[in-house]
Design a protein around this motif. Structure first.
Motif, PDB file in Angstrom:
ATOM      1  N   ASP A 199      -3.167   2.054  -3.930  1.00 53.84           N
ATOM      2  CA  ASP A 199      -3.115   3.381  -3.287  1.00 53.84           C
ATOM      3  C   ASP A 199      -3.680   3.360  -1.866  1.00 53.84           C
ATOM      4  O   ASP A 199      -3.097   3.945  -0.956  1.00 53.84           O
ATOM      5  CB  ASP A 199      -3.906   4.398  -4.125  1.00 53.84           C
ATOM      6  CG  ASP A 199      -3.066   5.015  -5.233  1.00 53.84           C
ATOM      7  OD1 ASP A 199      -1.881   4.629  -5.360  1.00 53.84           O
ATOM      8  OD2 ASP A 199      -3.594   5.863  -5.977  1.00 53.84           O
ATOM      9  N   ASP A 200      -4.819   2.714  -1.666  1.00 56.66           N
ATOM     10  CA  ASP A 200      -5.499   2.778  -0.371  1.00 56.66           C
ATOM     11  C   ASP A 200      -4.789   1.947   0.692  1.00 56.66           C
ATOM     12  O   ASP A 200      -4.032   1.015   0.385  1.00 56.66           O
ATOM     13  CB  ASP A 200      -6.938   2.273  -0.501  1.00 56.66           C
ATOM     14  CG  ASP A 200      -7.844   3.279  -1.179  1.00 56.66           C
ATOM     15  OD1 ASP A 200      -7.429   4.446  -1.327  1.00 56.66           O
ATOM     16  OD2 ASP A 200      -8.968   2.884  -1.560  1.00 56.66           O
TER      17      ASP A 200
ATOM     18  N   SER B 192       0.837  -1.208   0.000  1.00 53.68           N
ATOM     19  CA  SER B 192       0.000   0.000   0.000  1.00 53.68           C
ATOM     20  C   SER B 192       0.870   1.255   0.000  1.00 53.68           C
ATOM     21  O   SER B 192       1.756   1.404   0.843  1.00 53.68           O
ATOM     22  CB  SER B 192      -0.907   0.018   1.227  1.00 53.68           C
ATOM     23  OG  SER B 192      -1.502   1.289   1.398  1.00 53.68           O
TER      24      SER B 192
ATOM     25  N   TYR C 229      -8.825  -1.066   3.963  1.00 58.09           N
ATOM     26  CA  TYR C 229     -10.005  -0.584   3.256  1.00 58.09           C
ATOM     27  C   TYR C 229     -10.088  -1.101   1.823  1.00 58.09           C
ATOM     28  O   TYR C 229     -11.001  -0.721   1.085  1.00 58.09           O
ATOM     29  CB  TYR C 229     -10.015   0.952   3.240  1.00 58.09           C
ATOM     30  CG  TYR C 229     -10.057   1.551   4.622  1.00 58.09           C
ATOM     31  CD1 TYR C 229     -11.114   1.283   5.490  1.00 58.09           C
ATOM     32  CD2 TYR C 229      -9.037   2.370   5.079  1.00 58.09           C
ATOM     33  CE1 TYR C 229     -11.153   1.819   6.774  1.00 58.09           C
ATOM     34  CE2 TYR C 229      -9.071   2.915   6.358  1.00 58.09           C
ATOM     35  CZ  TYR C 229     -10.128   2.631   7.193  1.00 58.09           C
ATOM     36  OH  TYR C 229     -10.159   3.164   8.464  1.00 58.09           O
TER      37      TYR C 229
END
Length: 479
Positions: free
Chosen positions: A61-62, A7, A66
């Motif tokens: 990206d996150d 991430s 999540y």
């Protein structure tokens, strides 16, 4: 194939990803079918010795917790997913791993009362690897099931470095996590010898001991705080328990603490509640043999202890093909005599020559019966599996008696022992001289010398072996 998730929102994850790429010869390709933020763009793959892809690394990206649809990003069928991540807490330098899910409310990703599919075999392997690679000032541990994602059908786990910014920026720690993660390339993520864990704190020392010290793996662990967050609605309560088992691939559970209502509910749902002792005793023993002997002889909690022959039968097999065995009652007087001399040596000697034995006093004393391989028809007496069992008891007696003879029908022992009556007849009354004489010293009484030989009698005891032939009970795998 192993999938590895990095991430960009997690500095520790990015650092671990850098070390992952430096530790192996990755093939870099580009995936234009997905947005870069969702695992597209640069993709890294490793191949096994036969040229087949066995690891793939993608960057999102996150934050991991999540993420949704992670499995869809990977090109091939996955065996296991590893999320490399940071750990936050007040634990100091720590490398840790855990499965994901929410026993209660979903505060940090995922859904309420839902679990990702656990990877207990991968958790066991990575815990061992983290211990091997951890920098000197780092602890290594496991955590209970917590946070998202929960919508994963691929066995998965988080592998983390913590517990604050100093550690997240530590290259040695990141490299250790990277090396441990790469060790998952050939692991079976869902072994049959898996337990679910309930109870205890966020960090799970009891379940970690099982993972470290036995051949059992642990899937989801619902800590006390998660169980306490469950609704009182019985239907939801039972559904969450069932999901923990289903998503762990387990039917057995270890409970840390009393929690009588939980234990009753688990039993009512048909799950087997086992003890930590049970996991240790069954290590290396085929489960088919465990189940039969617990059913036909005694349970581990009742004192059944497995012997060397249960583990020497070969590699652990979970098949139903269990060899025949004989349940043998040991002669009471012979067993009592051996236990009286040295109960620890007696138990160890008989276990060394048995498939299993029954014990009492918390598993520390041999109580009988013993389970031995079934005798082979037309075999010599030397091949009789009972012979080494009796020899073990005879060996204990030989540490005390002067002469021990083992016949077909009895064990006969002889020795010379101090006789207080003879000492008194020779004028030695209770007192210091009496004590020295009993200890083997010559004494003088009223001008007369009394030697130890003068006050010793030869004694003989006979221990019948008839009970061995009278009480054999053979269990057949075909019965």
């Amino acid at each position: 194939m192993l999938g590895i998730v990095v991430s960009r929102a997690d500095s520790a994850s990015e650092r671990i990803g850098e070390h992952l790429r430096s530790l192996a010869d990755w093939e870099e390709t580009t995936d234009d079918s997905r947005p870069d933020a969702e695992g597209g763009g640069a993709v890294y793959r490793l191949r096994d010795d036969e040229g087949r892809p066995d690891a793939e690394l993608r960057v999102f990206d996150d934050l991991h917790i999540y993420l949704t649809g992670v499995e869809e990003a990977f090109d091939a069928d996955l065996d296991c997913l590893a999320f490399v991540s940071r750990h936050a807490g007040d634990t100091g330098p720590l490398l840790t791993a855990h499965p994901t899910g929410n026993v209660g409310q979903a505060e940090y990703g995922g859904e309420d009362h839902r679990f990702a599919r656990a990877a207990p075999g991968a958790l066991k392997r990575v815990r061992e690897s983290l211990d091997r690679y951890a920098p000197e000032d780092y602890d290594v541990g496991m955590e209970c099931t917590h946070h998202g994602p929960t919508n994963l059908d691929t066995p998965s786990l988080f592998v983390e470095v913590g517990s604050d910014e100093a550690q997240w920026a530590d290259d040695d720690a990141a490299r250790a996590v990277a090396r441990a993660t790469l060790d998952l390339r050939d692991v079976d993520p869902t072994p049959e010898r898996t337990l679910v864990g309930f109870g205890g704190g966020h960090y799970v020392p009891r379940f970690e001991r099982v993972v470290r010290e036995t051949d059992w793996a642990v899937g989801h662990v619902a800590a006390d705080w998660g169980l306490d967050d469950l609704p009182e609605d019985p239907e939801t309560y039972r559904a969450v328990l069932r999901r923990a088992f289903e998503r762990s691939g387990a039917t057995r559970v270890l409970v840390d603490g009393e929690r009588s209502f939980l234990r009753e509910t688990l039993a009512d749902l048909g799950y087997e509640v086992v003890s930590e002792t049970w996991t240790r005793e069954t290590t290396g023993v085929p489960l088919a043999l465990v189940e039969r002997l617990e059913r036909e002889v005694a349970s581990v909690d009742e004192g059944l202890r497995f012997g060397a022959l249960a583990r020497d039968a070969g590699s652990v097999s979970e098949s139903d093909d269990v060899a025949d065995y004989t349940v043998l009652a040991l002669p009471d007087d012979l067993l009592a005599e051996a236990n009286g001399i040295d109960h620890e040596t007696t138990l160890a000697a008989v276990r060394e020559r048995s498939v299993a034995v029954a014990t009492d006093e918390g598993g520390t004393r041999l109580a009988g019966p013993a389970v031995v391989p079934a005798a082979v028809e037309n075999s010599s007496s030397e091949d009789d599996p009972v012979t080494p069992l009796v020899d073990a008891l005879v060996g204990v007696l030989e540490t005390t008696y002067d002469h021990v003879e083992r016949g077909d029908e009895a064990v006969v022992v002889r020795d010379r022992a101090f006789d207080p009556d003879l000492a008194r007849e020779r004028g030695v009354s209770e007192g210091p001289a009496f004590g020295r004489l009993s200890a083997g010293e010559t004494v003088e009484v009223d001008g007369r010398v009394v030697a130890p030989a003068d006050v010793h009698r030869e004694r003989e005891r006979r221990f019948s072996l008839d009970a061995l032939s009278d009480t054999r009970r053979t269990s057949s795998k075909d019965s």
